[in-house]
Design a protein around this motif. Sequence first.
Motif, mmCIF file in Angstrom:
data_model
loop_
_atom_site.group_PDB
_atom_site.id
_atom_site.type_symbol
_atom_site.label_atom_id
_atom_site.label_comp_id
_atom_site.label_asym_id
_atom_site.label_seq_id
_atom_site.Cartn_x
_atom_site.Cartn_y
_atom_site.Cartn_z
ATOM 1 N N LYS A 156 17.240 -6.309 17.437
ATOM 2 C CA LYS A 156 17.475 -6.169 16.214
ATOM 3 C C LYS A 156 17.313 -7.895 15.357
ATOM 4 O O LYS A 156 16.591 -7.853 14.459
ATOM 5 N N ASN A 157 17.874 -8.897 16.099
ATOM 6 C CA ASN A 157 17.857 -9.960 15.344
ATOM 7 C C ASN A 157 16.857 -10.971 16.370
ATOM 8 O O ASN A 157 17.392 -11.193 17.516
ATOM 9 N N VAL A 158 16.054 -11.845 15.868
ATOM 10 C CA VAL A 158 15.027 -12.725 16.669
ATOM 11 C C VAL A 158 14.896 -14.083 16.021
ATOM 12 O O VAL A 158 14.973 -14.063 14.860
ATOM 13 N N ALA A 159 15.192 -14.986 16.842
ATOM 14 C CA ALA A 159 14.812 -16.356 16.423
ATOM 15 C C ALA A 159 13.494 -16.657 16.851
ATOM 16 O O ALA A 159 13.158 -16.333 17.987
ATOM 17 N N VAL A 160 12.779 -17.528 16.113
ATOM 18 C CA VAL A 160 11.257 -18.135 16.252
ATOM 19 C C VAL A 160 11.143 -19.562 16.590
ATOM 20 O O VAL A 160 11.725 -20.157 15.789
ATOM 21 N N VAL A 161 10.620 -20.067 17.550
ATOM 22 C CA VAL A 161 10.485 -21.543 17.795
ATOM 23 C C VAL A 161 8.941 -21.342 18.227
ATOM 24 O O VAL A 161 8.330 -20.857 18.970
ATOM 25 N N ASP A 162 8.024 -22.431 17.662
ATOM 26 C CA ASP A 162 6.918 -22.861 18.114
ATOM 27 C C ASP A 162 6.731 -24.111 18.227
ATOM 28 O O ASP A 162 7.302 -25.004 17.985
ATOM 29 N N ASP A 163 5.601 -24.339 18.995
ATOM 30 C CA ASP A 163 5.359 -25.871 19.572
ATOM 31 C C ASP A 163 4.147 -26.672 18.625
ATOM 32 O O ASP A 163 3.921 -27.739 19.026
ATOM 33 N N VAL A 187 15.874 -14.461 12.133
ATOM 34 C CA VAL A 187 17.289 -15.164 11.807
ATOM 35 C C VAL A 187 17.001 -16.451 11.723
ATOM 36 O O VAL A 187 17.915 -17.183 10.846
ATOM 37 N N ARG A 188 16.079 -17.093 12.477
ATOM 38 C CA ARG A 188 15.859 -18.653 12.372
ATOM 39 C C ARG A 188 14.317 -18.807 12.835
ATOM 40 O O ARG A 188 13.828 -18.053 13.682
ATOM 41 N N GLN A 189 13.652 -19.607 11.887
ATOM 42 C CA GLN A 189 12.472 -20.437 12.396
ATOM 43 C C GLN A 189 12.506 -21.555 12.669
ATOM 44 O O GLN A 189 12.656 -22.426 11.655
ATOM 45 N N GLU A 190 12.186 -22.099 13.852
ATOM 46 C CA GLU A 190 12.229 -23.738 14.024
ATOM 47 C C GLU A 190 11.060 -23.951 14.874
ATOM 48 O O GLU A 190 10.348 -23.043 15.299
ATOM 49 N N PHE A 191 10.633 -25.255 14.896
ATOM 50 C CA PHE A 191 9.488 -26.006 15.763
ATOM 51 C C PHE A 191 9.947 -26.956 16.507
ATOM 52 O O PHE A 191 10.807 -27.722 15.893
ATOM 53 N N THR A 192 9.060 -27.232 17.275
ATOM 54 C CA THR A 192 9.158 -28.427 18.160
ATOM 55 C C THR A 192 7.644 -28.989 18.445
ATOM 56 O O THR A 192 6.806 -28.771 17.532
ATOM 57 N N THR A 193 7.485 -29.655 19.590
ATOM 58 C CA THR A 193 5.985 -29.988 19.763
ATOM 59 C C THR A 193 5.650 -29.943 21.251
ATOM 60 O O THR A 193 6.779 -29.453 22.145
ATOM 61 N N ASP A 194 4.703 -29.772 21.553
ATOM 62 C CA ASP A 194 4.112 -29.593 22.850
ATOM 63 C C ASP A 194 4.524 -30.657 23.901
ATOM 64 O O ASP A 194 4.180 -30.460 25.229
ATOM 65 N N LYS A 195 5.118 -31.609 23.488
ATOM 66 C CA LYS A 195 5.441 -32.840 24.230
ATOM 67 C C LYS A 195 6.946 -32.924 24.560
ATOM 68 O O LYS A 195 7.604 -33.721 25.271
ATOM 69 N N ALA A 196 7.694 -31.986 23.767
ATOM 70 C CA ALA A 196 9.336 -32.338 23.692
ATOM 71 C C ALA A 196 9.899 -31.825 25.056
ATOM 72 O O ALA A 196 9.413 -30.953 25.808
ATOM 73 N N SER A 197 11.162 -32.231 25.405
ATOM 74 C CA SER A 197 11.807 -31.903 26.380
ATOM 75 C C SER A 197 13.218 -31.630 26.192
ATOM 76 O O SER A 197 13.962 -31.324 27.105
ATOM 77 N N ASP A 198 13.874 -31.783 25.047
ATOM 78 C CA ASP A 198 15.167 -31.763 24.360
ATOM 79 C C ASP A 198 15.094 -30.989 23.272
ATOM 80 O O ASP A 198 14.744 -31.261 22.293
ATOM 81 N N PHE A 199 15.720 -29.811 23.540
ATOM 82 C CA PHE A 199 15.573 -28.829 22.319
ATOM 83 C C PHE A 199 17.062 -28.674 21.987
ATOM 84 O O PHE A 199 17.274 -27.497 21.192
#
Length: 366
Positions: A156-163, A187-199
């Motif tokens: 029902k509820n999905v958060a999304v993260v992309d790099d 419910v949430r859309q967030e982003f990071t990078t393809d070099k990240a290691s701390d989320f």
Amino acid sequence: MPIVLGAVSPVAQAQEVVKIGLSSPLSGPQSAYGEDNRDGLLLAVRELNAQGVQVGGRKVVFEVQAEDDAADPRQGVAVAQKLADEKVKFVLGPYNSGVAIPAGRVYNEAGMVVLTVGSNPRITQLGYSRLFRIGGNDTQVGGAMALYAAKDLKLKNVAVVDDRTAYGQGLAAEFVAEAKRQGLNIVRQEFTTDKASDFTAILTTIRAAKPDAVFFGGYSAQGGVLLRQMASLGIQAKLLGGDGICDTELNRLSSGMADGKVFCLQARVILNSAETGRAFAAKYRAAYQRDPLTYAANFYDGAMLLADAMQKSGSTDPGKVAEAIAKGSYRGVVAEYSFTDKHDLKVSPMSVYGFKGGQPVALASF
């Protein structure tokens, strides 16, 4: 330094040598994929050379020139220029969309035939007449994963993260679009990078939204760490994704947490579901003492597709080979390689995987 493999013997010097370039990440976090791609290509080239392929009545011997693009757009452009300068006319790769988009211009200007698995829809929208996508695109993969999440997993509820890579962003965007059509709540859309290691920061925000699942547009190098940190923060949600997280590397980097938690989708048939797939997997294991990952079979098919087009056209001229590919059809291990006018596959089979014992296990194909 490039890796040049499959060189001909002195006896074969009178034969026509056709070089196939490879652009893939052979170093860095995605090197396992690059090596998998390379080894699928090499397996095909060894078989073709053993068969003694003839094109227009002439014997042809294939060589592989493997170049490391490190999944980096700038390095990928340099690889493309190097292959162009060395008069290589056929290329398998790039593997990454973020490399394929800028490098595609160089390949196009050099008149090279390019077979890529890069999935961002923009790649084939650039209109390069000798570039073909030999895997599914983000619209197909992201949309199919959203359908499976809604219909089969009944989330029902999905958060999304992309790099923030071309691949990750494109995949996430297509997932979100179809998820909304299916009535899922993003419910949430967030982003990071393809070099990240701390989320931790983005996961803390996501935890407050209490999602049933987190969709990750990215690769295993980050996806495995993301899953491990989800668990450490008490987030019990499933992890969803595309082909970028559909391998044993994700389980290893998550410290063995993938079982029952991860669902991913690959734009291919389940290898074990057909005799051709089982035969390919067996040959690959015999050659390399490991299982094929995501795209080894596509790169194998790509070399076979090139050889088939050369034989059908009676030429190794890249223009004639491209025309034969565009107008023809070739049945490979992974798919029927028949292309739209934009050079996407007319039909791209999809397979959903879960994990059991740390290994991706096929759940469904459609």
